[in-house]
Design a protein around this motif. Structure first.
Motif, PDB file in Angstrom:
ATOM      1  N   ASP A 107       0.946  -1.220  -0.123  1.00  0.00           N
ATOM      2  CA  ASP A 107       0.138   0.068  -0.027  1.00  0.00           C
ATOM      3  C   ASP A 107       0.889   1.175   0.074  1.00  0.00           C
ATOM      4  O   ASP A 107       1.237   1.666   0.953  1.00  0.00           O
ATOM      5  CB  ASP A 107      -0.716   0.095   1.298  1.00  0.00           C
ATOM      6  N   LEU A 108       0.878   1.919  -1.257  1.00  0.00           N
ATOM      7  CA  LEU A 108       1.894   3.090  -1.359  1.00  0.00           C
ATOM      8  C   LEU A 108       1.314   4.123  -0.532  1.00  0.00           C
ATOM      9  O   LEU A 108       2.055   5.008  -0.107  1.00  0.00           O
ATOM     10  CB  LEU A 108       1.897   3.493  -2.727  1.00  0.00           C
ATOM     11  N   GLY A 109       0.190   4.360  -0.075  1.00  0.00           N
ATOM     12  CA  GLY A 109      -0.554   5.427   0.763  1.00  0.00           C
ATOM     13  C   GLY A 109      -0.170   5.123   1.981  1.00  0.00           C
ATOM     14  O   GLY A 109       0.274   6.608   2.492  1.00  0.00           O
ATOM     15  N   LEU A 110       0.126   3.960   2.533  1.00  0.00           N
ATOM     16  CA  LEU A 110       0.566   3.722   4.008  1.00  0.00           C
ATOM     17  C   LEU A 110       2.160   4.075   3.983  1.00  0.00           C
ATOM     18  O   LEU A 110       2.490   4.770   5.088  1.00  0.00           O
ATOM     19  CB  LEU A 110       0.260   2.487   4.175  1.00  0.00           C
ATOM     20  N   ALA A 111       2.778   3.768   2.745  1.00  0.00           N
ATOM     21  CA  ALA A 111       4.242   3.970   2.921  1.00  0.00           C
ATOM     22  C   ALA A 111       4.508   5.513   3.077  1.00  0.00           C
ATOM     23  O   ALA A 111       5.135   6.224   3.736  1.00  0.00           O
ATOM     24  CB  ALA A 111       5.062   3.636   1.625  1.00  0.00           C
ATOM     25  N   ARG A 124      -5.138  18.388   3.498  1.00  0.00           N
ATOM     26  CA  ARG A 124      -4.674  18.897   4.844  1.00  0.00           C
ATOM     27  C   ARG A 124      -3.418  18.873   5.340  1.00  0.00           C
ATOM     28  O   ARG A 124      -2.778  19.691   5.944  1.00  0.00           O
ATOM     29  CB  ARG A 124      -5.860  18.226   6.077  1.00  0.00           C
ATOM     30  N   THR A 125      -3.090  17.558   4.995  1.00  0.00           N
ATOM     31  CA  THR A 125      -1.698  17.278   5.691  1.00  0.00           C
ATOM     32  C   THR A 125      -0.480  17.308   4.573  1.00  0.00           C
ATOM     33  O   THR A 125       0.573  17.520   4.923  1.00  0.00           O
ATOM     34  CB  THR A 125      -1.578  15.892   6.174  1.00  0.00           C
ATOM     35  N   GLY A 126      -0.737  17.512   3.094  1.00  0.00           N
ATOM     36  CA  GLY A 126       0.151  17.494   2.175  1.00  0.00           C
ATOM     37  C   GLY A 126       0.893  16.106   2.057  1.00  0.00           C
ATOM     38  O   GLY A 126       1.334  16.109   0.910  1.00  0.00           O
ATOM     39  N   VAL A 127       0.522  15.139   2.815  1.00  0.00           N
ATOM     40  CA  VAL A 127       1.186  13.770   2.375  1.00  0.00           C
ATOM     41  C   VAL A 127       0.842  13.405   1.044  1.00  0.00           C
ATOM     42  O   VAL A 127      -0.477  13.480   0.719  1.00  0.00           O
ATOM     43  CB  VAL A 127       0.701  12.829   3.705  1.00  0.00           C
ATOM     44  N   PRO A 128       1.459  12.598   0.418  1.00  0.00           N
ATOM     45  CA  PRO A 128       1.036  12.306  -0.890  1.00  0.00           C
ATOM     46  C   PRO A 128      -0.032  11.172  -0.759  1.00  0.00           C
ATOM     47  O   PRO A 128       0.043  10.205  -0.155  1.00  0.00           O
ATOM     48  CB  PRO A 128       2.455  11.660  -1.449  1.00  0.00           C
ATOM     49  N   LEU A 129      -1.093  11.244  -1.728  1.00  0.00           N
ATOM     50  CA  LEU A 129      -2.168  10.483  -1.856  1.00  0.00           C
ATOM     51  C   LEU A 129      -1.744   9.854  -3.342  1.00  0.00           C
ATOM     52  O   LEU A 129      -1.791  10.337  -4.153  1.00  0.00           O
ATOM     53  CB  LEU A 129      -3.451  11.005  -2.043  1.00  0.00           C
ATOM     54  N   ILE A 130      -1.662   8.352  -3.310  1.00  0.00           N
ATOM     55  CA  ILE A 130      -1.225   7.725  -4.435  1.00  0.00           C
ATOM     56  C   ILE A 130      -2.557   6.725  -4.872  1.00  0.00           C
ATOM     57  O   ILE A 130      -2.928   5.859  -4.312  1.00  0.00           O
ATOM     58  CB  ILE A 130      -0.089   6.702  -4.216  1.00  0.00           C
ATOM     59  N   VAL A 131      -2.772   6.936  -6.369  1.00  0.00           N
ATOM     60  CA  VAL A 131      -3.998   6.206  -6.991  1.00  0.00           C
ATOM     61  C   VAL A 131      -3.747   5.992  -8.336  1.00  0.00           C
ATOM     62  O   VAL A 131      -3.187   6.754  -8.964  1.00  0.00           O
ATOM     63  CB  VAL A 131      -5.270   6.949  -6.771  1.00  0.00           C
ATOM     64  N   PRO A 132      -4.075   4.627  -8.558  1.00  0.00           N
ATOM     65  CA  PRO A 132      -4.035   4.395  -9.789  1.00  0.00           C
ATOM     66  C   PRO A 132      -5.001   5.099 -10.812  1.00  0.00           C
ATOM     67  O   PRO A 132      -5.795   5.460 -10.432  1.00  0.00           O
ATOM     68  CB  PRO A 132      -4.332   2.890 -10.230  1.00  0.00           C
ATOM     69  N   ASP A 133      -4.252   5.519 -12.134  1.00  0.00           N
ATOM     70  CA  ASP A 133      -5.314   6.334 -13.119  1.00  0.00           C
ATOM     71  C   ASP A 133      -6.530   5.140 -13.327  1.00  0.00           C
ATOM     72  O   ASP A 133      -6.324   3.967 -14.022  1.00  0.00           O
ATOM     73  CB  ASP A 133      -4.578   6.611 -14.325  1.00  0.00           C
ATOM     74  N   ARG A 134      -7.645   5.341 -13.323  1.00  0.00           N
ATOM     75  CA  ARG A 134      -8.671   4.608 -13.651  1.00  0.00           C
ATOM     76  C   ARG A 134      -9.922   5.521 -14.585  1.00  0.00           C
ATOM     77  O   ARG A 134      -9.946   6.574 -14.570  1.00  0.00           O
ATOM     78  CB  ARG A 134      -9.583   4.118 -12.449  1.00  0.00           C
ATOM     79  N   PRO A 135     -10.672   4.551 -15.515  1.00  0.00           N
ATOM     80  CA  PRO A 135     -11.416   5.324 -16.358  1.00  0.00           C
ATOM     81  C   PRO A 135     -12.520   5.730 -15.441  1.00  0.00           C
ATOM     82  O   PRO A 135     -12.885   5.383 -14.299  1.00  0.00           O
ATOM     83  CB  PRO A 135     -11.835   4.142 -17.517  1.00  0.00           C
ATOM     84  N   ALA A 136     -13.159   6.931 -15.990  1.00  0.00           N
ATOM     85  CA  ALA A 136     -14.419   7.402 -15.155  1.00  0.00           C
ATOM     86  C   ALA A 136     -15.576   6.482 -15.020  1.00  0.00           C
ATOM     87  O   ALA A 136     -15.713   5.588 -15.947  1.00  0.00           O
ATOM     88  CB  ALA A 136     -14.904   8.631 -15.959  1.00  0.00           C
TER      89      ALA A 136
END
Length: 290
Positions: free
Chosen positions: A224-228, A273-285
């Motif tokens: 989980d890159l968000g946790l990292a 709020r925190t500035g911590v990177p949020l990492i999400v895969p690019d997904r179609p709408a």
């Protein structure tokens, strides 16, 4: 008698030389160092020319796609896999030739999976983490260490239950409690959040961060890159058995780097709020559900 039998479970390997007993590095000192490390599994070279430093007082996340070599690197740092080339040291002492009990007083390892052939209770499993300290002055800490570890991992209420009767997440937290009870200055965690719900993922990474803040060296393999991004002081990104990036999360976990390594377009957005990177895969709408 039973306690002595449980302690003996962790001390099965033969003698050797190298790592000395009760040791704790100063904050900022090198706890683990790899130089030119190569590791083979069978005929396959899984790690090649890896240089990595881990310092006391930091939480290092190892991230990367499947097959990148993360678990192999952790196993090499633990002393469970020998180096084919290069060196790896704990506190400046080579792992090769170290006695198992001496290694167990320096580092605790949480594997991906824990399997027990006998129906030990949760309390018994956690008590196994105290095996390296049998016969030493630190044996006096056993009761406190076990109780504290079960409290931290949120398994106190399961203390009398047989380990095989637990859910996957409960077993994972019990295994974590065993590693915490060991009370070593190096904590190695292989996918510690894989079987956990959201609350317990945050709990476990909070424990890892607190251990680092207290001065321990903590290394965690995370998918989980968000946790990292949220919890790690440093991130080492592996691909193809090599470290391709190493540094603070905001420098390593960039859209361009991650998209290339994972071969999937990734978006990195700062938390409002925190500035911590949020990492999400690019997904179609999503399709119109109206």
């Amino acid at each position: 008698m039973r306690a002595a039998r449980l302690r003996g479970l962790s001390l099965a390997r033969g003698p050797g030389r190298g790592v000395a007993g009760d040791w704790r590095p100063e904050r900022g000192a090198l706890a683990i160092q790899a130089r030119g490390l190569a590791v083979r599994r069978g005929t396959a070279t899984v790690l090649s020319d890896v240089d990595l430093d881990v310092r006391a007082g930091e939480l290092l996340a190892l991230v990367g796609p499947n097959g990148a070599g993360k678990t192999t690197l952790l196993a090499a740092a633990c002393g469970d896999l020998p180096a084919h080339a290069g060196t790896i040291t704990l506190g400046g002492a080579a792992l090769s030739g170290a006695k198992t009990v001496e290694l167990a007083r320096r580092r605790a390892m949480l594997p991906q999976h824990t399997t027990l052939a006998f129906p030990f209770t949760v309390a018994d499993v956690v008590a196994m983490g105290r095996a390296p300290w049998a016969g030493t002055p630190r044996q006096a800490e056993d009761t406190e260490a076990v109780a504290d570890a079960m409290r931290q991992a949120d398994v106190e209420r399961f203390a009398a239950r047989p380990f095989p009767s637990l859910s996957g997440g409960e077993q994972a937290r019990t295994a974590l409690a065993r590693a915490l009870a060991q009370r070593t200055p190096i904590l190695l965690l292989d996918e510690p959040t894989a079987a956990l719900d959201l609350h317990h993922q945050e709990l476990v990474l909070g424990i890892a961060r607190d251990r680092a803040r207290a001065g321990d060296a903590v290394v965690a393999v995370l998918h989980d890159l968000g946790l990292a991004a949220a919890y790690a002081d440093r991130v080492a990104l592996l691909a193809g058995g090599r470290v391709v990036a190493d540094g603070p999360p905001e420098r390593v976990l960039t859209a361009g780097t991650l998209s290339g390594v994972y071969q999937h377009r990734v978006e990195v957005i700062p938390h409002p709020r925190t500035g911590v990177p949020l990492i999400v895969p690019d997904r179609p709408a999503p399709p119109d559900r109206a």
